[in-house]
Design a protein around this motif. Structure first.
Motif, PDB file in Angstrom:
ATOM      1  N   GLU A   1     -46.477  24.024 -68.894  1.00 30.95           N
ATOM      2  CA  GLU A   1     -46.411  23.190 -67.675  1.00 30.95           C
ATOM      3  C   GLU A   1     -45.495  23.843 -66.645  1.00 30.95           C
ATOM      4  O   GLU A   1     -45.770  23.847 -65.447  1.00 30.95           O
TER       5      GLU A   1
ATOM      6  N   ASN B   1     -48.466  27.574 -59.274  1.00 32.43           N
ATOM      7  CA  ASN B   1     -48.930  26.802 -58.108  1.00 32.43           C
ATOM      8  C   ASN B   1     -48.085  27.109 -56.876  1.00 32.43           C
ATOM      9  O   ASN B   1     -48.581  27.221 -55.768  1.00 32.43           O
TER      10      ASN B   1
ATOM     11  N   THR C   1     -44.819  27.070 -66.386  1.00 35.08           N
ATOM     12  CA  THR C   1     -45.530  28.256 -65.877  1.00 35.08           C
ATOM     13  C   THR C   1     -46.587  27.845 -64.849  1.00 35.08           C
ATOM     14  O   THR C   1     -46.746  28.477 -63.799  1.00 35.08           O
ATOM     15  N   GLU C   2     -47.311  26.756 -65.161  1.00 36.03           N
ATOM     16  CA  GLU C   2     -48.341  26.282 -64.230  1.00 36.03           C
ATOM     17  C   GLU C   2     -47.725  25.868 -62.893  1.00 36.03           C
ATOM     18  O   GLU C   2     -48.256  26.166 -61.826  1.00 36.03           O
ATOM     19  N   TYR C   3     -46.580  25.202 -62.973  1.00 36.56           N
ATOM     20  CA  TYR C   3     -45.897  24.781 -61.752  1.00 36.56           C
ATOM     21  C   TYR C   3     -45.481  25.994 -60.904  1.00 36.56           C
ATOM     22  O   TYR C   3     -45.678  26.032 -59.701  1.00 36.56           O
TER      23      TYR C   3
END
Length: 816
Positions: free
Chosen positions: A26, A33, A28-30
């Motif tokens: 999560e 983005n 890393t995804e943030y």
């Protein structure tokens, strides 16, 4: 049982590990983005830069299919982007430039995978020169997958290069045909010119010496490398005399004159040379080289030596003869005393005249009534190449350029009528067929009967002066063209008093004055600069001699303040020191920087809105729901007014957060092609009701405008905010006007109120989130408007004064 417990512990451990990995993913995804948003922002900025680039930009694939062209490319070649995209790229090079173009593009297949090409191309305005910087885009296997080219119109530079080459060639031709042996060296003492006369003198061909240094020019004279006269320019004359053996060396101004005794093997047995060396300057007064002219005076020196010896011999012979005849002539001396005195005076006069005419540089001829030459001085040999004896009996008109005969006859006719000396300039033919410019003064001589007998003409070679005058004329012409063709405002003004002597067309366009309003006046009288600023500029100029990029504000005739970078130098014109100044207007650049800073602030607030806005509203919605449930219970009736107060406060907080969320940069925009006038007319009843309620008036001035790509909801919100702000700023009885019209290539939406205007200290903070001058304001109204304008790729301008404020939004008209 134990195995079951171990298995449970294993599952708990794995579950904890999986939860940890999910949290890491999560995070890393943030982060990804965030990087994606930054990348999208960079891409948007890059797209704006390319689209607004004044240079030509084109991208094609390896099959010559056009992938992209910018607007400048379309403007130059008179085509639209949709005509060019996905079409085959047609070569732009002129046929005569094709071979050079294709040869240069072969470099795209090898490191550094780029090349530079200059060629001609046919544009909508005719044939122009372009310079292209071309770069290959490589794939993962270092194979070329596309080509990007950036071009610039270099037609004016090519013209300037051609004119410069023509001027240089003319200078080389002049040097090449000088009668004296002449060569030129640059500041590195490399030979850059070697004329025909010096080739004949030294036997060294031009191709074997041009470009060589290290005293190579001295080898042809001394047989070895050693300093020559050109190497002693700007050297103390006493130091030259002490270190170098030169006879009769003199320094006149920046030039050196010397007689040099050349040892063998020069000219077989050596000889004597006369030499002159002078520095060469560029247009800025910087030394760029040295020119030296050499004349072989060996024969003249030998004749002078022989004449000196012969004179001594004659003096001895005369003394001896005088002694022998002295006794014999003693008895006749009384009788011929007067006659002898007259003869001696006449002889001395003739001898003196002979010495003058034989050694003077000017030409003297005597012609009779038929124009036939009766006498010519020996100087004709030096200047024109004719032996004086060969000129006798010939018609004087045969030596004059045919185009100058009419002028000469007219001048001489005037002299015949007035019997006074006349002067004229014309071209005279040399023995080699070349013509030189001369200046002649003619005097008519009469006989004893007062009739025309002959004309004596004194002539001087003024070719050098004519060449200098032409060089000066060309220099002044080039300065005039550069001054009046400059894209920036330029002016020439007095250093002492500041009056303007001359201005260029861009000065007139930039400041709005006519030439007549500026010439003869000072910047202080015209209120262009502040007086203390001019004093500061003058002090800087006097201290360092020049000024570069001095930032200052200046005022136009209409009263608008502009920002410019001032560069200036002190030059001298007709003996008076003046200031040559040029201004680079950077007003738009400063406004752009200010707008970018404001957008950065909006983006920061937008990011905050996107990240925390919904997180605040969700718990508020939950709390409001539970409050409504509790309020509906019977046992809560005694506290119902508290529940209503809490619900109202939550609704108030929600109303504050709602415009805050409108600042989000990534807020979706639903644009559709529609007419701005329709949106204004739809809102008119609501806006009119607001105005009537406050005792104020509102008018519409809507003109025919093209359709735009608009998000109707956002445009409504934009218009509502502007109108309500304007109504709040006005007193009862005032009028607010909403206008739409076309200006240049865009559509203008203007909201004009009749309030008291915006304070200067407030203007810089307009659109800043949470800044407000209202007692109950949130400071988000104009910030939301700026965000909406930014999402529509529009621009906003604000004009304010004591009579009111106008907000103007300029929308771009869609090209598709």
């Amino acid at each position: 049982m134990k195995s079951q417990e171990a298995e449970n512990e294993q599952l708990i451990t794995e579950n904890q590990y999986l939860r940890k990995r999910v949290a890491e993913l999560e995070t890393t995804e943030y982060e990804l983005n965030i990087k994606l948003k930054e990348l999208n922002l960079v891409a948007e900025h890059y797209q704006v830069l390319v689209e607004n680039q004044s240079d030509l930009v084109v991208k094609v694939d390896i099959n010559s299919k056009v992938l992209f062209v910018n607007q400048s490319y379309c403007d130059v070649f008179g085509k639209k982007q949709r005509e060019l995209i996905d079409s085959l790229f047609e070569p732009l090079a002129n046929e005569s430039d094709s071979e050079v173009t294709f040869k240069a593009m072969e470099n795209l297949n090898n490191p550094p995978y780029s090349c530079y090409i200059e060629h001609r191309a046919m544009t909508k305005n005719g044939c122009r020169w372009f310079g292209w910087a071309i770069k290959a885009i490589l794939g993962e296997s270092n194979n070329v997958i596309a080509i990007v080219g950036v071009g610039r119109d270099i037609t004016e530079r090519k013209k300037a290069e051609k004119e410069l080459e023509a001027a240089n060639q003319k200078l080389r031709d002049i040097i090449d045909f000088l009668p004296d042996a002449t060569f030129v060296v640059d500041n590195d003492k490399r030979v850059i010119a070697w004329n025909r006369s010096i080739e004949e003198m030294t036997g060294l061909a031009k191709k074997d010496i041009i470009g060589k240094g290290d005293y190579a020019y001295a080898v042809a004279f001394y047989g070895k490398r050693m300093p020559f006269l050109v190497d002693f320019i700007n050297t103390d004359i006493n130091k030259i005399k002490s270190e170098v053996i030169y006879e009769n060396i003199q320094e006149k101004g920046n030039a050196l004159y010397a007689e040099i005794n050349m040892p063998p093997p020069f000219n077989g047995n050596g000889g004597t040379l006369w030499a002159k060396a002078s520095p060469l300057y560029d247009s800025e007064g910087q030394v760029i080289g040295v020119i030296e002219s050499i004349r072989d005076i060996t024969d003249r020196k030998r004749l002078e030596d022989e004449l000196y010896t012969y004179r001594n011999y004659l003096e001895i012979m005369i003394k001896e003869r005088t002694a022998e005849l002295q006794n014999a002539m003693a008895q006749l001396q009384q009788e011929v005393a007067e006659h002898q005195g007259a003869r001696e005076a006449l002889s001395e006069s003739e001898a003196q005249l002979s010495r003058i005419t034989n050694n003077m540089l000017d030409l003297i001829v005597v012609i009779d009534t038929q124009g036939t030459i009766k006498y010519a001085t020996p100087s004709h040999k030096k200047v024109l190449g004719y032996e004086p004896e060969d000129m006798l009996g010939k018609c004087a008109r045969d030596f004059v350029h045919p185009d100058d005969l009419g002028k000469i006859l007219h001048v001489y006719k005037k002299g015949f009528s007035t019997l006074s000396p006349v002067k004229t300039e014309y071209r005279c033919r040399q023995i080699n067929g070349q013509y030189i410019w001369v200046e002649s003064t003619a005097k008519i001589l009469l006989n004893d009967s007062k009739l025309f007998a002959e004309v004596i003409i004194c002539t001087r070679d003024i070719t050098g002066r004519k060449q200098a005058e032409e060089t000066l004329r060309l220099s002044e012409e080039r300065f005039y063209k550069a001054f009046h063709s400059s894209p920036n405002p330029m002016a020439i003004s007095s250093l002492e008093h500041g009056q303007f002597f001359d201005i260029n067309c861009n000065f007139v366009d930039a400041l709005g004055y006519t030439r007549e309003e500026v010439i003869g006046h000072t910047s202080t009288e015209l209120n262009i600069w502040e007086p203390q600023k001019r004093t500061e500029v003058i002090n800087l100029l006097l201290s360092q001699g020049y000024l570069r990029n001095f930032e200052n504000s200046f005022q136009t005739k209409s009263g608008k303040l502009r920002i410019g970078l001032l560069s200036a130098e002190i030059i001298e014109i007709n003996g008076e020191k003046v200031i040559l100044s040029i201004v680079n207007d950077i007003t738009d650049l400063r406004l752009f920087e200010k707008e970018m800073l404001h957008l950065d602030k909006l983006n920061l607030v937008g990011e905050m809105a996107a990240s925390i806005g919904h997180e605040i509203r969700n718990p508020m919605t939950t709390v409001r729901g539970f409050l409504q449930i509790l309020r509906g219970r019977e046992k809560s009736n005694k506290n119902i007014e508290y529940y209503d107060l809490m619900i109202e406060e939550l609704d108030r907080a929600n109303s504050i957060i709602t415009p805050f969320l409108s600042l989000a940069r990534n807020k979706p925009v639903d644009k559709a092609r529609q007419n701005l006038n329709t949106v204004v007319k739809t809102l008119q009843p609501l806006l009119q009701a607001d105005a009537n309620k406050e005792g104020k008036y509102m008018d519409l001035e809507l003109y025919d405008i093209p359709d735009l790509l608009l998000d109707e909801k956002e445009i409504r919100q934009l218009l509502l905010n502007f109108v309500r702000n304007g109504l709040e700023a006005m007193s009862p009885g005032s009028k607010l006007i909403i206008k739409t019209y076309v200006e240049h290539d865009g559509v203008i939406l203007a909201v004009q109120d009749q309030g008291s205007g915006i304070a200067p200290e407030t203007m810089d903070k307009l659109g800043t989130p949470f800044f407000t001058t209202k007692d109950n304001g949130t400071g988000l109204g104009l910030a939301v408007c700026y965000s909406i304008i930014n999402r529509h790729n529009a621009r906003i301008e604000v004009e304010t004064g004591p009579s009111g404020t106008t907000f103007m939004v300029k929308f771009k008209v869609p090209t598709d």
